[in-house]
Design an enzyme around this catalytic site. Structure first.
Site, PDB file in Angstrom:
ATOM      1  N   ASP A 106      14.019  25.207  62.073  1.00 47.48           N
ATOM      2  CA  ASP A 106      15.238  25.259  62.520  1.00 47.48           C
ATOM      3  C   ASP A 106      15.567  26.810  62.434  1.00 47.48           C
ATOM      4  OD1 ASP A 106      17.835  24.860  63.377  1.00 47.48           O
ATOM      5  OD2 ASP A 106      18.349  23.758  61.370  1.00 47.48           O
ATOM      6  N   ASP A 162      16.209  12.999  58.290  1.00 50.76           N
ATOM      7  CA  ASP A 162      17.212  12.246  57.709  1.00 50.76           C
ATOM      8  C   ASP A 162      18.808  12.944  58.334  1.00 50.76           C
ATOM      9  OD1 ASP A 162      17.161  14.498  56.048  1.00 50.76           O
ATOM     10  OD2 ASP A 162      18.651  13.473  54.796  1.00 50.76           O
TER      11      ASP A 162
HETATM   12  P1  IMP Z   1      15.094  25.993  58.236  1.00 48.36           P
HETATM   13  O1  IMP Z   1      14.842  26.639  56.902  1.00 48.36           O
HETATM   14  O2  IMP Z   1      16.309  26.438  58.665  1.00 48.36           O
HETATM   15  O3  IMP Z   1      14.084  26.392  59.187  1.00 48.36           O
HETATM   16  O4  IMP Z   1      15.504  24.419  57.920  1.00 48.36           O
HETATM   17  C1  IMP Z   1      14.257  23.546  58.015  1.00 48.36           C
HETATM   18  C2  IMP Z   1      14.543  22.305  57.563  1.00 48.36           C
HETATM   19  O5  IMP Z   1      15.862  21.992  57.551  1.00 48.36           O
HETATM   20  C3  IMP Z   1      13.751  21.254  58.066  1.00 48.36           C
HETATM   21  O6  IMP Z   1      12.644  21.123  57.053  1.00 48.36           O
HETATM   22  C4  IMP Z   1      14.551  19.917  57.920  1.00 48.36           C
HETATM   23  O7  IMP Z   1      14.671  19.349  56.530  1.00 48.36           O
HETATM   24  C5  IMP Z   1      16.084  20.412  57.982  1.00 48.36           C
HETATM   25  N1  IMP Z   1      16.428  20.247  59.333  1.00 48.36           N
HETATM   26  C6  IMP Z   1      16.826  21.221  60.293  1.00 48.36           C
HETATM   27  N2  IMP Z   1      17.102  20.659  61.499  1.00 48.36           N
HETATM   28  C7  IMP Z   1      17.223  19.245  61.096  1.00 48.36           C
HETATM   29  C8  IMP Z   1      17.805  18.323  62.296  1.00 48.36           C
HETATM   30  O8  IMP Z   1      18.088  18.386  63.426  1.00 48.36           O
HETATM   31  N3  IMP Z   1      17.825  17.146  61.352  1.00 48.36           N
HETATM   32  C9  IMP Z   1      17.494  16.989  60.208  1.00 48.36           C
HETATM   33  N4  IMP Z   1      16.924  17.845  59.436  1.00 48.36           N
HETATM   34  C10 IMP Z   1      16.884  19.118  59.845  1.00 48.36           C
END
Ligand code: IMP
Ligand code: MG
Length: 178
Positions: A106, A162
């Site tokens: 994300d 989730d």
């Molecule tokens: P990042 O550190 O922002 O890249 O976050 C990654 C983590 O956030 C992922 O491994 C997911 O567990 C959670 N996440 C990000 N986007 C979503 C979504 O659309 N639905 C559910 N979980 C998400």
């Protein structure tokens, strides 16, 4: 597939199980080619990536190993902000060909903070496999070496992802209804 309700929100079908399966087979074929004879070590990050990791690993036919980890974030004792640490990584990484497996990238914050810790252990190579990526949300530069789908910056559910604990067991991917 139809509209579903989880907690207080409604979600609509977005990626079918067949489409997920097709993409995973392609990623596995690529890994089979790139890592033949290298015995890669896959490191999936729990909880979200368990389903992707399982299907990907089944489609990998070369010699390969897998070690699931969980990331815990806590406040550093100094003024360093949050520190991310891994639980369950009992394999030495030195000289290994490592592939970190994520359900979704994300903002990229999790991997941007965690990858340097793995790199410190001097793996022979370090790559990322992610089923989903939201390019619009990426705030930390990252290269995803094996990517299933680029997706818009919307909340997704199912196939390991989730919403407040629920929805991980849905075999398809849904998106929040606007
Ligand atoms: P990042 O550190 O922002 O890249 O976050 C990654 C983590 O956030 C992922 O491994 C997911 O567990 C959670 N996440 C990000 N986007 C979503 C979504 O659309 N639905 C559910 N979980 C998400
Ligand atoms: Mg995750």
């Amino acid at each position: 597939m139809a509209i579903i309700t989880v907690h207080d929100k409604t979600f609509e079908p977005y990626i079918s199980a067949a489409a997920i399966d097709g993409q995973i087979k392609k990623l596995a074929a690529q890994i089979n080619t790139d890592y033949a004879g290298k015995k890669p070590l896959l490191i999936p990050i729990l909880n979200g990536s368990f389903m992707f990791a399982s299907d990907l690993f089944k489609a990998i036919t070369i010699e390969a190993e897998i070690c699931f980890i969980k990331l815990a974030s806590y406040k550093g004792t100094k003024s360093t902000g949050n520190v991310i640490t891994s639980i369950g990584l009992d394999e030495p990484l030195e000289g290994r060909h490592v592939i970190v497996v994520e359900d979704i990238v994300d903002t990229g914050k999790t991997l941007a903070e965690f990858l340097p810790q793995l790199a410190n252990q001097q793996p022979a190579s370090l790559k990322i496999a992610a089923l989903l990526h939201k390019p619009e949300a990426l705030a930390h530069p990252l290269t995803i070496d094996y990517l299933g789908f680029n997706v818009p910056n919307k909340f997704l559910l199912g196939y390991g992802l989730d919403y407040d604990g629920l929805g991980r067991n849905i075999p398809e991917i849904y998106t929040l209804q606007e």
